[in-house]
Design a protein around this motif. Structure first.
Motif, PDB file in Angstrom:
ATOM      1  N   GLU A   1      -1.194  -0.954 -12.654  1.00  0.00           N
ATOM      2  CA  GLU A   1      -2.572  -0.479 -12.527  1.00  0.00           C
ATOM      3  C   GLU A   1      -3.458  -1.549 -11.897  1.00  0.00           C
ATOM      4  OE1 GLU A   1      -5.624   2.130 -12.489  1.00  0.00           O
ATOM      5  OE2 GLU A   1      -3.519   2.531 -12.978  1.00  0.00           O
ATOM      6  N   VAL A   2      -3.283  -2.794 -12.297  1.00  0.00           N
ATOM      7  CA  VAL A   2      -4.038  -3.886 -11.699  1.00  0.00           C
ATOM      8  C   VAL A   2      -3.703  -4.003 -10.212  1.00  0.00           C
ATOM      9  CG1 VAL A   2      -4.312  -6.400 -11.644  1.00  0.00           C
ATOM     10  CG2 VAL A   2      -4.329  -5.187 -13.829  1.00  0.00           C
TER      11      VAL A   2
ATOM     12  N   VAL B   1       0.217   2.589  -3.708  1.00  0.00           N
ATOM     13  CA  VAL B   1      -0.954   3.465  -3.590  1.00  0.00           C
ATOM     14  C   VAL B   1      -0.623   4.792  -2.924  1.00  0.00           C
ATOM     15  CG1 VAL B   1      -3.276   3.695  -2.610  1.00  0.00           C
ATOM     16  CG2 VAL B   1      -2.525   1.490  -3.544  1.00  0.00           C
TER      17      VAL B   1
ATOM     18  N   TYR C   1      -2.502  -1.660  -8.228  1.00  0.00           N
ATOM     19  CA  TYR C   1      -3.020  -0.472  -7.542  1.00  0.00           C
ATOM     20  C   TYR C   1      -4.496  -0.647  -7.191  1.00  0.00           C
ATOM     21  CZ  TYR C   1      -4.685   4.323  -6.900  1.00  0.00           C
ATOM     22  OH  TYR C   1      -5.289   5.448  -6.390  1.00  0.00           O
ATOM     23  N   THR C   2      -5.286  -1.091  -8.156  1.00  0.00           N
ATOM     24  CA  THR C   2      -6.725  -1.244  -7.933  1.00  0.00           C
ATOM     25  C   THR C   2      -7.005  -2.265  -6.840  1.00  0.00           C
ATOM     26  OG1 THR C   2      -7.174  -0.694 -10.243  1.00  0.00           O
ATOM     27  CG2 THR C   2      -8.916  -1.804  -9.030  1.00  0.00           C
ATOM     28  N   ARG C   3      -6.335  -3.421  -6.892  1.00  0.00           N
ATOM     29  CA  ARG C   3      -6.586  -4.469  -5.897  1.00  0.00           C
ATOM     30  C   ARG C   3      -6.123  -4.034  -4.507  1.00  0.00           C
ATOM     31  NH1 ARG C   3      -7.912  -5.608 -10.436  1.00  0.00           N
ATOM     32  NH2 ARG C   3      -8.701  -7.641 -11.138  1.00  0.00           N
TER      33      ARG C   3
ATOM     34  N   ARG D   1       0.827  -1.201   0.000  1.00  0.00           N
ATOM     35  CA  ARG D   1       0.000   0.000   0.000  1.00  0.00           C
ATOM     36  C   ARG D   1       0.868   1.261   0.000  1.00  0.00           C
ATOM     37  NH1 ARG D   1      -5.155   1.509   0.720  1.00  0.00           N
ATOM     38  NH2 ARG D   1      -5.789  -0.663   0.932  1.00  0.00           N
TER      39      ARG D   1
ATOM     40  N   ARG E   1      -5.798  -0.962  -3.338  1.00  0.00           N
ATOM     41  CA  ARG E   1      -6.687   0.114  -2.879  1.00  0.00           C
ATOM     42  C   ARG E   1      -8.010  -0.450  -2.358  1.00  0.00           C
ATOM     43  NH1 ARG E   1     -10.049   3.726  -5.784  1.00  0.00           N
ATOM     44  NH2 ARG E   1     -10.253   5.752  -4.779  1.00  0.00           N
ATOM     45  N   ARG E   2      -8.467  -1.559  -2.934  1.00  0.00           N
ATOM     46  CA  ARG E   2      -9.713  -2.186  -2.494  1.00  0.00           C
ATOM     47  C   ARG E   2      -9.521  -3.130  -1.315  1.00  0.00           C
ATOM     48  NH1 ARG E   2     -11.795  -3.598  -8.392  1.00  0.00           N
ATOM     49  NH2 ARG E   2     -11.049  -5.666  -7.821  1.00  0.00           N
TER      50      ARG E   2
END
Length: 224
Positions: A183-184, A132, A186-188, A128, A190-191
């Protein structure tokens, strides 16, 4: 950010030095203090976010005095950047050591990508922080993130030049692969799905097809 709780989610945390008189060298003490502060930066940032990173929060988590903090770091940004650099260096070493020994492009991509995803999943606070929260840490941190992506892309380029020397514009393919993976991730992250990253390996490999060695490898005819 429930994944950050518990032993598995903690940053690397060196044990505290013994109190009172001891025979440890000054250099050892300084290195130990720095390591504790770096671990504290990752713990605070990975748990609460960069917005909550303060010198007070860092020294409370590290168990050092304010004076000790300023012996080693200029300010919280300096501490964050040092923590970021240390983590990316470990991540890069983990990735490069994983693909050594693989003799074909697919094997190297699979081994390197698996190591990347596994490292992030094993260290969710560091993940993280570096993937992120660094985007909230100002332009210097954002530049560090770009430099890290470029370094990973260069690894891909170097491997392509060795194994697929006739492939046109390997830099563009490398940028696309690394950018997509970041990007993949980052998204995971962040979630709050960092632990799920290794399960994405097969899908990501299918998304980034390895160029045909018969067409682009050392034995292929140069493209006209």
């Amino acid at each position: 950010m429930t994944e950050a709780k518990g032993g598995a989610g903690r940053a690397r945390d060196p044990a505290r030095l013994p109190s009172g008189r001891h025979h440890l060298s000054r250099d050892y003490v300084a290195q130990h203090q720095t390591a504790r502060i770096v671990a504290a930066v990752i713990e605070v940032t990975g748990t609460a976010g960069y917005a909550q990173l303060t010198v007070n929060a860092i020294i409370a988590r590290a168990g050092v005095s304010r004076a000790t903090f300023y012996v080693h770091f200029k300010n919280k940004e300096d501490a964050f950047l040092r923590a970021y650099d240390a983590t990316v260096e470990r991540l890069m070493e983990h990735v490069t050591s994983a693909y050594r020994g693989q003799t074909d492009a697919h094997g190297r991509l699979r081994a390197g990508l698996a190591a990347f995803l596994e490292f992030l999943a094993a260290e969710p606070l560091a993940a993280r922080t570096c993937i992120v929260e660094c985007l909230a840490a100002g332009p210097a941190a954002a530049a560090r993130r770009d430099a890290a992506k470029q370094a990973f892309a260069q690894v891909v380029v170097d491997n392509m030049r060795e194994l697929l020397p006739h492939y046109p514009e390997p830099e563009l393919l490398a940028e696309t692969i690394v950018g997509g993976i970041y990007e993949v991730a980052y998204t995971r992250i962040r979630r709050g799905e960092t632990a799920e990253l290794p399960r994405l390996l097969t899908g990501l490999l299918a998304a980034f097809a390895v160029p045909d060695p018969d067409r682009w490898g050392p034995g292929a005819a140069p493209a006209q």
